[in-house]
Scaffold this motif. Sequence first.
Motif, mmCIF file in Angstrom:
data_model
loop_
_atom_site.group_PDB
_atom_site.id
_atom_site.type_symbol
_atom_site.label_atom_id
_atom_site.label_comp_id
_atom_site.label_asym_id
_atom_site.label_seq_id
_atom_site.Cartn_x
_atom_site.Cartn_y
_atom_site.Cartn_z
ATOM 1 N N ARG A 18 43.519 37.793 8.116
ATOM 2 C CA ARG A 18 43.434 39.180 7.632
ATOM 3 C C ARG A 18 42.630 39.990 8.648
ATOM 4 N N ILE A 19 43.257 40.987 9.244
ATOM 5 C CA ILE A 19 42.602 41.721 10.308
ATOM 6 C C ILE A 19 42.671 43.223 10.059
ATOM 7 N N GLY A 20 41.547 43.883 10.294
ATOM 8 C CA GLY A 20 41.468 45.329 10.168
ATOM 9 C C GLY A 20 41.308 45.970 11.534
ATOM 10 N N LEU A 21 41.503 47.268 11.588
ATOM 11 C CA LEU A 21 41.397 48.033 12.828
ATOM 12 C C LEU A 21 40.310 49.081 12.680
ATOM 13 N N VAL A 22 39.388 49.105 13.623
ATOM 14 C CA VAL A 22 38.321 50.103 13.655
ATOM 15 C C VAL A 22 38.687 51.126 14.726
ATOM 16 N N GLY A 23 39.028 52.333 14.283
ATOM 17 C CA GLY A 23 39.456 53.395 15.186
ATOM 18 C C GLY A 23 40.864 53.836 14.849
ATOM 19 N N ALA A 24 41.127 55.148 15.027
ATOM 20 C CA ALA A 24 42.450 55.686 14.699
ATOM 21 C C ALA A 24 42.881 56.753 15.704
ATOM 22 N N GLY A 25 42.413 56.623 16.946
ATOM 23 C CA GLY A 25 42.771 57.566 17.991
ATOM 24 C C GLY A 25 44.093 57.225 18.646
ATOM 25 N N PRO A 26 44.412 57.873 19.782
ATOM 26 C CA PRO A 26 45.701 57.640 20.461
ATOM 27 C C PRO A 26 45.945 56.190 20.847
ATOM 28 N N TRP A 27 44.921 55.508 21.394
ATOM 29 C CA TRP A 27 45.075 54.116 21.824
ATOM 30 C C TRP A 27 45.350 53.215 20.629
ATOM 31 N N ALA A 28 44.669 53.463 19.514
ATOM 32 C CA ALA A 28 44.905 52.684 18.295
ATOM 33 C C ALA A 28 46.338 52.866 17.809
ATOM 34 N N GLY A 29 46.817 54.121 17.841
ATOM 35 C CA GLY A 29 48.160 54.394 17.358
ATOM 36 C C GLY A 29 49.245 53.865 18.268
ATOM 37 N N LEU A 169 44.071 61.355 35.777
ATOM 38 C CA LEU A 169 43.772 61.773 34.410
ATOM 39 C C LEU A 169 43.220 63.191 34.358
ATOM 40 N N TYR A 170 42.453 63.571 35.372
ATOM 41 C CA TYR A 170 41.771 64.858 35.340
ATOM 42 C C TYR A 170 42.454 65.917 36.192
ATOM 43 N N ASP A 171 43.692 65.664 36.609
ATOM 44 C CA ASP A 171 44.452 66.697 37.288
ATOM 45 C C ASP A 171 44.700 67.861 36.331
ATOM 46 N N THR A 172 44.733 69.066 36.849
ATOM 47 C CA THR A 172 44.886 70.250 35.987
ATOM 48 C C THR A 172 46.195 70.233 35.196
ATOM 49 N N ALA A 173 47.198 69.547 35.716
ATOM 50 C CA ALA A 173 48.487 69.489 35.024
ATOM 51 C C ALA A 173 48.564 68.338 34.024
ATOM 52 N N SER A 174 47.532 67.502 33.948
ATOM 53 C CA SER A 174 47.578 66.334 33.068
ATOM 54 C C SER A 174 47.437 66.741 31.607
ATOM 55 N N ASP A 175 48.305 66.169 30.785
ATOM 56 C CA ASP A 175 48.187 66.359 29.336
ATOM 57 C C ASP A 175 47.935 65.035 28.637
ATOM 58 N N HIS A 176 47.430 64.048 29.399
ATOM 59 C CA HIS A 176 47.176 62.722 28.830
ATOM 60 C C HIS A 176 46.093 62.818 27.765
ATOM 61 N N PRO A 177 46.286 62.178 26.601
ATOM 62 C CA PRO A 177 45.288 62.280 25.524
ATOM 63 C C PRO A 177 43.925 61.719 25.901
ATOM 64 N N PHE A 178 43.870 60.783 26.865
ATOM 65 C CA PHE A 178 42.578 60.219 27.257
ATOM 66 C C PHE A 178 41.764 61.173 28.126
ATOM 67 N N GLY A 238 39.276 55.054 40.327
ATOM 68 C CA GLY A 238 38.953 56.443 40.023
ATOM 69 C C GLY A 238 40.001 57.064 39.130
ATOM 70 N N LEU A 239 39.627 58.139 38.463
ATOM 71 C CA LEU A 239 40.519 58.823 37.526
ATOM 72 C C LEU A 239 40.897 60.226 37.991
ATOM 73 N N SER A 240 40.451 60.623 39.180
ATOM 74 C CA SER A 240 40.585 62.012 39.624
ATOM 75 C C SER A 240 41.508 62.185 40.826
ATOM 76 N N ALA A 241 42.357 61.227 41.104
ATOM 77 C CA ALA A 241 43.226 61.298 42.276
ATOM 78 C C ALA A 241 44.335 62.332 42.073
ATOM 79 N N PRO A 242 44.863 62.896 43.142
ATOM 80 C CA PRO A 242 46.065 63.726 43.021
ATOM 81 C C PRO A 242 47.202 62.889 42.443
ATOM 82 N N PRO A 243 48.089 63.500 41.673
ATOM 83 C CA PRO A 243 49.156 62.726 41.030
ATOM 84 C C PRO A 243 49.964 61.851 41.991
ATOM 85 N N LYS A 244 50.239 62.343 43.205
ATOM 86 C CA LYS A 244 51.034 61.555 44.144
ATOM 87 C C LYS A 244 50.240 60.420 44.782
ATOM 88 N N ALA A 245 48.921 60.403 44.574
ATOM 89 C CA ALA A 245 48.088 59.314 45.095
ATOM 90 C C ALA A 245 47.783 58.271 44.028
#
Length: 312
Positions: A18-29, A169-178, A238-245
């Motif tokens: 019997r297992i439960g889940l702690v968290g209900a954000g995008p990754w959980a879903g 992830l932090y590109d201005t065009a990114s719409d990633h939930p994270f 890193g999380l801040s690279a240009p999309p093509k990199a």
Amino acid sequence: MPRGHDAHAAGRGPGRLRIGLVGAGPWAGETQAPALAGHDDAVFTGIWARRPDAARSLAEIWGTTAYSGAEGLDELLAACDAVAFAVPPDVQAPLVVRAARAGCHVLLDKPVATTVPEARAAADAVAAAGVASVVFCTLRFASATRAWITEQASAGGWFTASAHWLGSLYDTASDHPFAASPWRREKGGLWDLGPHVLSVLIPILGEVTAVTAFRGPEDTVHLALRHASGASSTATVGLSAPPKAAGARLELLGDQGPATLPPWSDSVAAFHAALDALVESVRTGRPADCDIRFGLRLTEILAEAEGCLGKR
């Protein structure tokens, strides 16, 4: 006292965890909930989240019970043999302590914590309670990469390795939930992507015996590592690279020539395999390879690297 399989648990058969889940954000879903709901050896008992509406929404999708608030977490732990976590690491670590003390086995996300004392407290609580643990490092459980890691570890003779894992992830065009994740904004790619790279390098090249690091552009970090086998490795994350990199690559060089980490894609199947490992550890009493002690070691290495950054 740790809990095993409940022969009277509801579901398709007796003896299911019997297992439960702690968290209900995008990754959980996206990952944890579908993997838990589709596992033959588990009963998806419920979902707890700090936001009641988030818990209810996800629980309705997967036909399980929603819990929220401090009392709700206690109720979930009482109803479960194990819990999986899909919350930020600074939230996860103290909740792991609470779950272990309630006798629940734990399936954690990486990193276990973002400080060594918090990670050690969680690991010590798991050890004291005698419960099983697994840390979900995706590459250790995705089928293609898992098999490749085992193959290269058996081959041996590796001289050096290089890795880069860059996200945009932090590109201005990114719409990633994270992109809105506060802990990722604060800790950067070192803590988000570093565990993935280390989870591959360590089983192949051996324990990390020396660490140095320096900063690159934005949140980019360059790591240089010495391993117990005598091999060395480098990694750029890193999380801040240009999309093509953006992209991920890991290559080994040694007696066997070059070997490159294969691609992977299905995080749900990988999490399903991580739950397999937890079930096996519960049944046999043997620690999983990727358990909370391994997660603690990853935290120690990342903290040491972060300390190098602070000196510059």
